[in-house]
Design a protein around this motif. Structure first.
Motif: not given
Length: 180
Positions: A163-175
């Motif tokens: 989660w920390n590495d890959r689920n913190q932001t969307s592919i468009d950079g949204l938190k």
């Protein structure tokens, strides 16, 4: 011809409960639209204007990030067996994380799945049914176990690191707002 309803009727609920797969669409005000297939017995009708679905860890967390930006959501079901039908639920959604006070109100409605990440509660504003006569027949053969196996192998700490590495932001950079 499409028909709209202001609530989930008994007939609509029975159709939903018979489906093995559904699709979730969300979009932020800017950026990509996300459309994802879902399954694994993770959808529940709570009442005539409220549904919930359990989200497990995946490659991204687009839905969470989009809903923080604009909480509109569409959920679609298609009949791949039996009579043709397409059903869409339009509404507004909120995310409930395991650390939230509301978590225990919903978590027991679902099977215990490894990698459980959040539950989305959708206030349904309208329901649309339409013919699914162009949808091909498919035969349900069973659930895939790879995601559950992967999450079990990672373990709780490994999932939190993911989660920390890959689920913190969307592919468009949204938190995404995911607690890890």
């Amino acid at each position: 011809m499409a028909k709209f309803y202001d609530k989930i009727t008994n007939r609509v609920q029975k159709f939903i409960e018979a489906q093995k797969m559904f699709f979730v669409a969300t979009a932020a005000k800017e950026g990509r639209i996300n459309l994802s297939p879902k399954g694994m017995d993770t959808f529940r009708v709570l009442n005539e204007n409220k549904v919930a679905w359990l989200s497990v860890t995946g490659s991204g967390n687009e839905t969470s990030a989009h809903l923080l930006n604009d909480n509109r959501i569409t959920i679609m079901f298609c009949a791949f067996e039996s009579a043709p039908n397409i059903l869409r639920l339009y509404g507004k959604a909120e995310e409930v994380l395991p650390t939230h006070d509301k978590w225990n109100n919903y978590a027991n409605l679902f099977p215990k799945l490894p990698g459980t990440r959040q539950i989305f509660i959708v206030s349904v504003e309208s329901v649309q049914t339409s013919c699914g006569m162009s949808i091909p027949f498919y035969e349900y053969q069973g659930e895939r176990n790879q995601l559950n196996d992967w999450a079990t192998e990672k373990g709780e700490e490994g999932i939190k690191q993911y989660w920390n590495d890959r689920n913190q932001t969307s592919i468009d950079g949204l938190k995404s707002g995911l607690d890890s």
